[in-house]
Design an enzyme around this catalytic site. Sequence first.
Site, PDB file in Angstrom:
ATOM      1  N   ASN A   1     -19.464  33.985   0.537  1.00  0.00           N
ATOM      2  CA  ASN A   1     -18.449  33.066   0.067  1.00  0.00           C
ATOM      3  C   ASN A   1     -17.000  33.595   0.052  1.00  0.00           C
ATOM      4  O   ASN A   1     -16.560  34.447  -1.037  1.00  0.00           O
ATOM      5  CB  ASN A   1     -19.013  32.311  -1.411  1.00  0.00           C
ATOM      6  CG  ASN A   1     -18.060  31.097  -1.723  1.00  0.00           C
ATOM      7  OD1 ASN A   1     -16.881  31.240  -1.458  1.00  0.00           O
ATOM      8  ND2 ASN A   1     -18.675  30.242  -2.579  1.00  0.00           N
TER       9      ASN A   1
ATOM     10  N   ASP B   1     -24.160  35.256 -10.063  1.00  0.00           N
ATOM     11  CA  ASP B   1     -25.156  34.615  -9.916  1.00  0.00           C
ATOM     12  C   ASP B   1     -24.865  33.378 -10.812  1.00  0.00           C
ATOM     13  O   ASP B   1     -24.293  33.858 -11.972  1.00  0.00           O
ATOM     14  CB  ASP B   1     -26.605  34.835 -10.070  1.00  0.00           C
ATOM     15  CG  ASP B   1     -27.515  33.649  -9.444  1.00  0.00           C
ATOM     16  OD1 ASP B   1     -27.231  33.164  -8.597  1.00  0.00           O
ATOM     17  OD2 ASP B   1     -28.752  33.344 -10.165  1.00  0.00           O
TER      18      ASP B   1
ATOM     19  N   PHE C   1     -17.369  21.302  -6.309  1.00  0.00           N
ATOM     20  CA  PHE C   1     -18.754  21.459  -5.512  1.00  0.00           C
ATOM     21  C   PHE C   1     -19.651  21.191  -6.417  1.00  0.00           C
ATOM     22  O   PHE C   1     -19.455  21.180  -7.654  1.00  0.00           O
ATOM     23  CB  PHE C   1     -18.803  22.740  -4.675  1.00  0.00           C
ATOM     24  CG  PHE C   1     -18.996  24.036  -5.386  1.00  0.00           C
ATOM     25  CD1 PHE C   1     -17.979  24.522  -6.243  1.00  0.00           C
ATOM     26  CD2 PHE C   1     -20.126  24.399  -5.644  1.00  0.00           C
ATOM     27  CE1 PHE C   1     -18.048  25.703  -6.900  1.00  0.00           C
ATOM     28  CE2 PHE C   1     -20.357  25.595  -6.566  1.00  0.00           C
ATOM     29  CZ  PHE C   1     -19.145  26.144  -7.064  1.00  0.00           C
TER      30      PHE C   1
ATOM     31  N   ASP D   1     -20.107  19.316 -10.079  1.00  0.00           N
ATOM     32  CA  ASP D   1     -18.726  19.021 -10.883  1.00  0.00           C
ATOM     33  C   ASP D   1     -18.617  17.856 -11.003  1.00  0.00           C
ATOM     34  O   ASP D   1     -17.897  17.392 -12.034  1.00  0.00           O
ATOM     35  CB  ASP D   1     -17.572  19.743  -9.883  1.00  0.00           C
ATOM     36  CG  ASP D   1     -17.354  21.175  -9.804  1.00  0.00           C
ATOM     37  OD1 ASP D   1     -18.119  21.684 -10.784  1.00  0.00           O
ATOM     38  OD2 ASP D   1     -16.741  21.788  -9.010  1.00  0.00           O
TER      39      ASP D   1
ATOM     40  N   LYS E   1      -9.421  23.932 -13.016  1.00  0.00           N
ATOM     41  CA  LYS E   1     -10.669  24.487 -13.070  1.00  0.00           C
ATOM     42  C   LYS E   1     -10.974  25.794 -13.218  1.00  0.00           C
ATOM     43  O   LYS E   1     -11.620  26.619 -14.110  1.00  0.00           O
ATOM     44  CB  LYS E   1     -11.605  23.804 -12.094  1.00  0.00           C
ATOM     45  CG  LYS E   1     -13.278  24.282 -12.079  1.00  0.00           C
ATOM     46  CD  LYS E   1     -13.969  23.868 -10.937  1.00  0.00           C
ATOM     47  CE  LYS E   1     -15.214  24.498 -11.015  1.00  0.00           C
ATOM     48  NZ  LYS E   1     -16.217  24.534  -9.803  1.00  0.00           N
TER      49      LYS E   1
ATOM     50  N   HIS F   1     -16.780  29.050 -16.021  1.00  0.00           N
ATOM     51  CA  HIS F   1     -17.653  30.129 -16.116  1.00  0.00           C
ATOM     52  C   HIS F   1     -17.417  31.165 -15.346  1.00  0.00           C
ATOM     53  O   HIS F   1     -17.181  32.370 -15.703  1.00  0.00           O
ATOM     54  CB  HIS F   1     -19.272  29.542 -15.997  1.00  0.00           C
ATOM     55  CG  HIS F   1     -19.170  28.869 -14.548  1.00  0.00           C
ATOM     56  ND1 HIS F   1     -18.455  27.524 -14.375  1.00  0.00           N
ATOM     57  CD2 HIS F   1     -19.878  28.856 -13.624  1.00  0.00           C
ATOM     58  CE1 HIS F   1     -18.852  27.338 -13.132  1.00  0.00           C
ATOM     59  NE2 HIS F   1     -19.773  27.701 -12.906  1.00  0.00           N
TER      60      HIS F   1
HETATM   61  P1  ITT Z   1     -23.992  32.588  -3.257  1.00  0.00           P
HETATM   62  O1  ITT Z   1     -23.915  32.629  -1.785  1.00  0.00           O
HETATM   63  O2  ITT Z   1     -22.582  33.426  -3.723  1.00  0.00           O
HETATM   64  O3  ITT Z   1     -25.029  32.895  -4.038  1.00  0.00           O
HETATM   65  P2  ITT Z   1     -24.389  29.801  -4.314  1.00  0.00           P
HETATM   66  O4  ITT Z   1     -24.071  28.551  -3.917  1.00  0.00           O
HETATM   67  O5  ITT Z   1     -25.625  30.228  -4.679  1.00  0.00           O
HETATM   68  O6  ITT Z   1     -23.660  31.142  -3.618  1.00  0.00           O
HETATM   69  P3  ITT Z   1     -23.938  30.149  -7.391  1.00  0.00           P
HETATM   70  O7  ITT Z   1     -25.275  31.277  -7.346  1.00  0.00           O
HETATM   71  O8  ITT Z   1     -22.535  30.680  -7.714  1.00  0.00           O
HETATM   72  O9  ITT Z   1     -23.532  29.689  -5.527  1.00  0.00           O
HETATM   73  O10 ITT Z   1     -24.211  28.623  -7.845  1.00  0.00           O
HETATM   74  C1  ITT Z   1     -25.847  28.290  -7.648  1.00  0.00           C
HETATM   75  C2  ITT Z   1     -25.648  26.660  -7.793  1.00  0.00           C
HETATM   76  O11 ITT Z   1     -25.130  26.379  -9.148  1.00  0.00           O
HETATM   77  C3  ITT Z   1     -24.447  26.152  -6.917  1.00  0.00           C
HETATM   78  O12 ITT Z   1     -25.065  25.705  -5.722  1.00  0.00           O
HETATM   79  C4  ITT Z   1     -24.304  24.775  -7.622  1.00  0.00           C
HETATM   80  O13 ITT Z   1     -25.220  23.964  -7.350  1.00  0.00           O
HETATM   81  C5  ITT Z   1     -24.377  25.155  -9.081  1.00  0.00           C
HETATM   82  N1  ITT Z   1     -22.891  25.750  -9.466  1.00  0.00           N
HETATM   83  C6  ITT Z   1     -22.667  27.099  -9.698  1.00  0.00           C
HETATM   84  N2  ITT Z   1     -21.069  27.133 -10.035  1.00  0.00           N
HETATM   85  C7  ITT Z   1     -20.708  25.867  -9.981  1.00  0.00           C
HETATM   86  C8  ITT Z   1     -19.498  24.968 -10.108  1.00  0.00           C
HETATM   87  O14 ITT Z   1     -18.319  25.987 -10.718  1.00  0.00           O
HETATM   88  N3  ITT Z   1     -19.403  23.979 -10.202  1.00  0.00           N
HETATM   89  C9  ITT Z   1     -20.477  23.107  -9.666  1.00  0.00           C
HETATM   90  N4  ITT Z   1     -21.699  23.737  -9.564  1.00  0.00           N
HETATM   91  C10 ITT Z   1     -21.850  24.869  -9.586  1.00  0.00           C
END
Ligand code: ITT
Length: 195
Positions: free
Chosen positions: A11, A70, A150, A153, A173, A178
């Site tokens: 990412n 994560d 995304f 949100d 944001k 977090h």
């Molecule tokens: P990586 O390739 O980095 O693992 P990922 O899409 O799995 O990317 P995360 O592990 O950070 O991203 O998050 C897992 C899920 O949690 C993500 O697909 C969202 O559905 C939700 N999520 C995490 N952070 C969020 C945020 O800031 N706002 C909204 N949804 C979030």
Amino acid sequence: MPHQLAFATHNIHKLQEVAAKIGDTISLLSLNDLDFHKDIPETGATFKENASIKSHAVAEACQINCFADDSGLEVEALNGEPGVYSARYAGEPADSEANMDKLLQQLKGVANRNARFKTVISLLWNGQEYFFEGVAEGTIRQVRSGAKGFGYDPVFEPAGYHITFAEMTMEEKNAISHRAKAMEKLVAFLQGRAV
Ligand code: ITT
């Protein structure tokens, strides 16, 4: 020579966010920079385990200091779900709209709307593992609002605000999220070491 540190993510947004904060005492490398293209299965039961699986996979394959994160959403009335299953809550392939539909359905008629986004970072630094955590508390709305951001949100209203994450600018944001809180702890740690 600045210290080299890998970020185990594909990412680019996450990478740029951290690179801007770290400064130039550390040279941050992406998985593309390392030519690492393997899929790392996230089989852990917690964010901590998954972050650790990712950082170890890259550190071992590339013999480099490395960190991984994560994240996900924990809803109180659902015993912490969707948690580590946040990305694929409504099944494969990952679909944010379907995930929100499922979440709102599960919470239909439920008064307790408390939820939190959580991020855990695992850092492997000179053979030692360190963890950094960031949490954003809030509530789940009855319906979606806003089009920015995304994932979940549009249904997440952070505590102390009357708008959702999806109605905030990226800067707003990033000041309270977090992920930003966990990243700030990581950057503070690195600034104390990598000089
Ligand atoms: P990586 O390739 O980095 O693992 P990922 O899409 O799995 O990317 P995360 O592990 O950070 O991203 O998050 C897992 C899920 O949690 C993500 O697909 C969202 O559905 C939700 N999520 C995490 N952070 C969020 C945020 O800031 N706002 C909204 N949804 C979030």
